[in-house]
Design a protein around this motif. Sequence first.
Motif, PDB file in Angstrom:
ATOM      1  N   ARG A 172       0.838  -1.193   0.000  1.00 26.74           N
ATOM      2  CA  ARG A 172       0.000   0.000   0.000  1.00 26.74           C
ATOM      3  C   ARG A 172       0.875   1.246   0.000  1.00 26.74           C
ATOM      4  O   ARG A 172       2.011   1.235   0.470  1.00 26.74           O
ATOM      5  N   GLY A 173       0.298   2.321  -0.492  1.00 27.89           N
ATOM      6  CA  GLY A 173       1.001   3.592  -0.495  1.00 27.89           C
ATOM      7  C   GLY A 173       0.013   4.730  -0.657  1.00 27.89           C
ATOM      8  O   GLY A 173      -1.153   4.527  -0.997  1.00 27.89           O
ATOM      9  N   VAL A 174       0.480   5.942  -0.379  1.00 21.59           N
ATOM     10  CA  VAL A 174      -0.370   7.112  -0.569  1.00 21.59           C
ATOM     11  C   VAL A 174      -0.163   7.660  -1.978  1.00 21.59           C
ATOM     12  O   VAL A 174       0.920   7.561  -2.550  1.00 21.59           O
ATOM     13  N   ASP A 193       3.823  -0.128   6.656  1.00 19.81           N
ATOM     14  CA  ASP A 193       3.122  -0.793   5.552  1.00 19.81           C
ATOM     15  C   ASP A 193       2.311   0.152   4.673  1.00 19.81           C
ATOM     16  O   ASP A 193       1.463  -0.313   3.896  1.00 19.81           O
ATOM     17  N   VAL A 194       2.534   1.452   4.796  1.00 25.96           N
ATOM     18  CA  VAL A 194       1.871   2.408   3.904  1.00 25.96           C
ATOM     19  C   VAL A 194       2.949   3.360   3.385  1.00 25.96           C
ATOM     20  O   VAL A 194       3.298   4.344   4.043  1.00 25.96           O
ATOM     21  N   SER A 225      -8.058   4.749  10.762  1.00 32.05           N
ATOM     22  CA  SER A 225      -8.762   3.624  10.152  1.00 32.05           C
ATOM     23  C   SER A 225      -8.379   3.459   8.685  1.00 32.05           C
ATOM     24  O   SER A 225      -8.252   2.335   8.189  1.00 32.05           O
ATOM     25  N   GLN A 226      -8.175   4.566   7.981  1.00 35.17           N
ATOM     26  CA  GLN A 226      -7.756   4.476   6.580  1.00 35.17           C
ATOM     27  C   GLN A 226      -6.370   3.858   6.445  1.00 35.17           C
ATOM     28  O   GLN A 226      -6.095   3.107   5.515  1.00 35.17           O
ATOM     29  N   LEU A 227      -5.498   4.208   7.391  1.00 38.04           N
ATOM     30  CA  LEU A 227      -4.119   3.741   7.329  1.00 38.04           C
ATOM     31  C   LEU A 227      -3.949   2.354   7.940  1.00 38.04           C
ATOM     32  O   LEU A 227      -2.883   1.755   7.816  1.00 38.04           O
ATOM     33  N   GLY A 228      -4.987   1.845   8.611  1.00 33.74           N
ATOM     34  CA  GLY A 228      -4.895   0.539   9.235  1.00 33.74           C
ATOM     35  C   GLY A 228      -3.996   0.517  10.447  1.00 33.74           C
ATOM     36  O   GLY A 228      -3.366  -0.502  10.749  1.00 33.74           O
ATOM     37  N   VAL A 229      -3.932   1.651  11.160  1.00 31.32           N
ATOM     38  CA  VAL A 229      -3.084   1.747  12.340  1.00 31.32           C
ATOM     39  C   VAL A 229      -3.790   2.578  13.398  1.00 31.32           C
ATOM     40  O   VAL A 229      -4.552   3.498  13.076  1.00 31.32           O
TER      41      VAL A 229
END
Length: 392
Positions: free
Chosen positions: A203-205, A343-344, A234-238
């Motif tokens: 994943r990435g921005v 992980d982003v 929540s968007q970043l999963g962290v």
Amino acid sequence: MTDRYEAVVVGGGIAGSSVAYHLAREGVETLLADRRDEGRATDAGAGILSPATTSRDNEPWVEFAVEAVGYYDELVAALEREQDGPHGYAERGVLSVAVNDDEVEAFERTMELIDGRRERFGIPEPGSLRELDADEARARFPPLADVERALYYEDAARVDGRTFESALRRAGESHGLTEREASVSELVLTGGDGDDDDGAGSRGVDGVVLDSGERIDAENVVLAGGAWSESFGSQLGVEIPVEPQRGQIVHLDVDADTDGWPIVSPFRGHYMVSWDDGRVAAGATREAGSGFVPRTTVEGLREVFDEVLRVAPGLADASLRASRVGLRPLTPDGLPVLGAVPDVAGAYLCTGHGPTGLQLGPYSGKVVADIVRGETPESFGADLGRFAVDRF
């Protein structure tokens, strides 16, 4: 066409403005998006810069604070060259006082901590710290009560957060920084389902979306939203465990020449910071569980005024110039959240400074800007992993 930048910084308090300035200074095409929330901490803080005399017994915080405050000299010199307005920073001694017998034990414990810092960090320097009697203390701060113990440290400083933030922005603009008064509603993310070029699902921005619906493309996004930073977790999963801690502060008009008056720091978590225009800022409450409610309360103001009269009864005739409220971004362990989001790719955090954002924020901004640029932060004594978001 969609605007595209190398980096977007979300949040323009002192930390976010510092990130944006340092990126722009190094030639990174940067957009600073700031919605100017009511109650942001930068607008209300008193800006005491004195880690040498702090009563905190938190080694990672103290180590970072020593470097952060030490960086102010270099940064202020740069701002004086790169922009033509005030920066709000001034050297000013700090007077730590035990007003009654109940505070003497805390005073002596802090003296032990100070001795330890002298051995580890070389601060305070010899001759910069001395104990005063009650009369000597009152000579430096005339409204002061009779005190049991007093310690004066001459190498402290104070900073006006609003003024310093504005100076960072002006200097950033001289290097090409772009600013937008706008709210970022969501991040644009790519990958995660095996649809990236290598099929690995990383994943990435890829940018941000404003509340107007406009998309801004970017290779990197730094979240520096203060107490509001958690909304992107929540968007970043962290998990970004940053909660608002309300602080109420008053600014008093004093019928006296306050030029040269020191910062006063008693041992109940309050303070008084003098400015050269006949003004003394006093505070602050530390209200956990306050929520996003940036308003003064009768109870909070009473707490502040009671402490003013206890420590400095000579201010009884002062008038109220203004009251301010800041929602400090507080983490469970009291340390900021700095660095990359796991992980982003391209996502970074610079938040969670609690009640010490003016002390730590400018240096935190430099550290995070260096990380965004792929550089190892210079002279960074503390292990950066201590400030990573995945420590939670």
